[in-house]
Design an enzyme around this catalytic site. Sequence first.
Site, PDB file in Angstrom:
ATOM      1  N   ASP A 163       0.947  -1.202  -0.178  1.00  0.00           N
ATOM      2  CA  ASP A 163      -0.118  -0.013   0.158  1.00  0.00           C
ATOM      3  C   ASP A 163       0.823   1.140  -0.024  1.00  0.00           C
ATOM      4  O   ASP A 163       1.521   1.473   0.780  1.00  0.00           O
ATOM      5  CB  ASP A 163      -1.071   0.037   1.326  1.00  0.00           C
TER       6      ASP A 163
ATOM      7  N   TYR B 188       2.871   9.713  -0.216  1.00  0.00           N
ATOM      8  CA  TYR B 188       4.071   9.430   0.740  1.00  0.00           C
ATOM      9  C   TYR B 188       5.439   9.606   0.024  1.00  0.00           C
ATOM     10  O   TYR B 188       6.390   9.349   0.716  1.00  0.00           O
ATOM     11  CB  TYR B 188       3.667   7.775   0.620  1.00  0.00           C
TER      12      TYR B 188
ATOM     13  N   LYS C 214      -2.725   5.851  -4.299  1.00  0.00           N
ATOM     14  CA  LYS C 214      -4.109   6.920  -4.036  1.00  0.00           C
ATOM     15  C   LYS C 214      -3.809   8.248  -4.767  1.00  0.00           C
ATOM     16  O   LYS C 214      -2.911   8.779  -4.726  1.00  0.00           O
ATOM     17  CB  LYS C 214      -4.208   7.097  -2.557  1.00  0.00           C
TER      18      LYS C 214
ATOM     19  N   HIS D 223      -7.792   9.495  -2.234  1.00  0.00           N
ATOM     20  CA  HIS D 223      -7.306   9.345  -0.685  1.00  0.00           C
ATOM     21  C   HIS D 223      -8.138   9.921   0.664  1.00  0.00           C
ATOM     22  O   HIS D 223      -8.023   9.293   1.528  1.00  0.00           O
ATOM     23  CB  HIS D 223      -5.854  10.092  -0.505  1.00  0.00           C
TER      24      HIS D 223
HETATM   25  N1  LIG Z   1      -5.664   6.157   3.677  1.00  0.00           N
HETATM   26  C1  LIG Z   1      -5.031   6.754   4.650  1.00  0.00           C
HETATM   27  O1  LIG Z   1      -5.472   8.011   4.855  1.00  0.00           O
HETATM   28  C2  LIG Z   1      -4.141   6.176   5.637  1.00  0.00           C
HETATM   29  C3  LIG Z   1      -3.826   6.766   6.678  1.00  0.00           C
HETATM   30  C4  LIG Z   1      -2.793   6.088   7.581  1.00  0.00           C
HETATM   31  C5  LIG Z   1      -2.073   5.152   6.998  1.00  0.00           C
HETATM   32  N2  LIG Z   1      -2.638   4.616   5.854  1.00  0.00           N
HETATM   33  C6  LIG Z   1      -1.990   3.335   5.589  1.00  0.00           C
HETATM   34  O2  LIG Z   1      -1.947   2.324   6.568  1.00  0.00           O
HETATM   35  C7  LIG Z   1      -0.608   2.095   6.791  1.00  0.00           C
HETATM   36  C8  LIG Z   1      -0.329   1.484   8.321  1.00  0.00           C
HETATM   37  O3  LIG Z   1      -0.708   2.607   9.153  1.00  0.00           O
HETATM   38  P1  LIG Z   1       0.303   3.144  10.088  1.00  0.00           P
HETATM   39  O4  LIG Z   1       1.655   3.769   8.981  1.00  0.00           O
HETATM   40  O5  LIG Z   1      -0.312   4.323  10.794  1.00  0.00           O
HETATM   41  O6  LIG Z   1       0.806   2.478  11.024  1.00  0.00           O
HETATM   42  P2  LIG Z   1       0.660   0.882  11.885  1.00  0.00           P
HETATM   43  O7  LIG Z   1       0.639  -0.211  10.773  1.00  0.00           O
HETATM   44  O8  LIG Z   1      -0.749   1.329  12.700  1.00  0.00           O
HETATM   45  O9  LIG Z   1       1.914   0.878  12.792  1.00  0.00           O
HETATM   46  C9  LIG Z   1       3.104   1.122  12.502  1.00  0.00           C
HETATM   47  C10 LIG Z   1       4.135   1.320  13.591  1.00  0.00           C
HETATM   48  O10 LIG Z   1       4.031   0.102  14.438  1.00  0.00           O
HETATM   49  C11 LIG Z   1       5.388  -0.450  14.282  1.00  0.00           C
HETATM   50  N3  LIG Z   1       5.230  -1.736  14.155  1.00  0.00           N
HETATM   51  C12 LIG Z   1       5.009  -2.477  13.085  1.00  0.00           C
HETATM   52  N4  LIG Z   1       4.952  -3.854  13.408  1.00  0.00           N
HETATM   53  C13 LIG Z   1       5.614  -3.888  14.610  1.00  0.00           C
HETATM   54  C14 LIG Z   1       5.553  -4.993  15.588  1.00  0.00           C
HETATM   55  N5  LIG Z   1       5.262  -6.234  14.954  1.00  0.00           N
HETATM   56  N6  LIG Z   1       6.071  -5.071  16.814  1.00  0.00           N
HETATM   57  C15 LIG Z   1       6.118  -3.694  17.063  1.00  0.00           C
HETATM   58  N7  LIG Z   1       6.220  -2.461  16.475  1.00  0.00           N
HETATM   59  C16 LIG Z   1       5.576  -2.742  15.185  1.00  0.00           C
HETATM   60  C17 LIG Z   1       6.142   0.203  13.227  1.00  0.00           C
HETATM   61  O11 LIG Z   1       7.536   0.488  13.265  1.00  0.00           O
HETATM   62  P3  LIG Z   1       8.757   0.239  12.754  1.00  0.00           P
HETATM   63  O12 LIG Z   1       8.265   0.714  11.162  1.00  0.00           O
HETATM   64  O13 LIG Z   1       9.931   1.008  13.118  1.00  0.00           O
HETATM   65  O14 LIG Z   1       8.944  -1.325  12.751  1.00  0.00           O
HETATM   66  C18 LIG Z   1       5.576   1.661  13.217  1.00  0.00           C
HETATM   67  O15 LIG Z   1       5.927   2.656  14.262  1.00  0.00           O
HETATM   68  C19 LIG Z   1       0.004   3.038   6.606  1.00  0.00           C
HETATM   69  O16 LIG Z   1       1.670   2.806   6.324  1.00  0.00           O
HETATM   70  C20 LIG Z   1      -0.380   3.425   5.160  1.00  0.00           C
HETATM   71  O17 LIG Z   1      -0.001   2.662   3.945  1.00  0.00           O
HETATM   72  C21 LIG Z   1      -3.539   4.933   5.112  1.00  0.00           C
END
Ligand SMILES: NC(=O)c1ccc[n+]([C@@H]2O[C@H](COP(=O)([O-])OP(=O)(O)OC[C@H]3O[C@@H](n4cnc5c(N)ncnc54)[C@H](OP(=O)(O)O)[C@@H]3O)[C@@H](O)[C@H]2O)c1
Length: 274
Positions: free
Chosen positions: A44, A49, A74, A107
């Site tokens: 994704d 980004y 997006k 988005h």
């Molecule tokens: N459409 C939208 O508006 C929108 C908005 C937000 C997000 N998104 C999408 O959703 C994805 C995920 O959401 P997010 O980026 O907010 O974060 P998330 O997946 O909820 O959390 C990511 C965080 O958790 C840590 N992490 C991941 N796996 C872990 C594990 N097994 N143990 C401990 N810590 C862990 C990562 O650290 P490290 O990376 O340092 O390992 C990072 O700090 C985004 O990257 C994006 O692709 C979309």
Amino acid sequence: MNDKFILNDGVEIPSIGLGTWQSSKEDAYSSTLAAIECGYRHIDTAYVYENEDAVGKAVKECGVNRKEIFITTKLPSHIKSYDGAREYLAKSLEALALDYVDLYLIHAPWPWSDVGKDCTSGNIEAWKAMADMKSEGLIRSIGVSNFNAEQIDSLITSTGIVPSANQIRFFIGNTQEHITGYCEKKNILIEAYSPLATGKILDNGKISDIAAKCGVTVAQLCIKYCLQRGALPLPKSVTPERIKANLEMNFEIPEEDMRTLNGISGLFPKPYRS
Ligand SMILES: NC(=O)c1ccc[n+]([C@@H]2O[C@H](COP(=O)([O-])OP(=O)(O)OC[C@H]3O[C@@H](n4cnc5c(N)ncnc54)[C@H](OP(=O)(O)O)[C@@H]3O)[C@@H](O)[C@H]2O)c1
């Protein structure tokens, strides 16, 4: 647990995708490669980004056939016109160095700089362009992100085309029941973004207890929770061991624990920033 969901247009989508928001180009490249190496087939990204080129490079170099990898990107939230949608998909395809994307999402229903603005007509125009680009083979499936029921209804009413997915903020304690229920009725897949609450959920005591009982990490429990709720999780990590562990879903959360997790509410209300 299925390793794929089937979208309402018949397209198959691998049931866990790697998130790349806030990943630098270097991290997006290495995490995409690490993810594909350990079995992910779904990445994704988004124009904003600023890492589509790195994701595309990893996809090109990973040794797995492009057709086996599902790529979502997006349309930037401030682009609310027919021509703008065409222009920005072209930019994304160029950055990714691909000739099609698997899923293209609006988005957000409004520009991130003007949250709440009524962009109904602009969203409809963008949606028509996306439907046309799907017919032309540039996109396999089209959807939205951060949309509420009314905003989705306006797209359906004006074009007759139901989005295949709505990517929303969804994690234990923040499951947006109204839009989730609406999407279920319309057969629109919920994609769970921030399934780990962008890392903030990981030290929650109640959730940690259930994870320990299931013999998994809190992150694994949170990802599995999305799957058992019928939502497609998009965990982001740039750490190879975490990327691998986040795909290991060979366990079930018992029903009584699902009930407990469903009873948690009000965790980390939306910041509306992406
Ligand atoms: N459409 C939208 O508006 C929108 C908005 C937000 C997000 N998104 C999408 O959703 C994805 C995920 O959401 P997010 O980026 O907010 O974060 P998330 O997946 O909820 O959390 C990511 C965080 O958790 C840590 N992490 C991941 N796996 C872990 C594990 N097994 N143990 C401990 N810590 C862990 C990562 O650290 P490290 O990376 O340092 O390992 C990072 O700090 C985004 O990257 C994006 O692709 C979309």
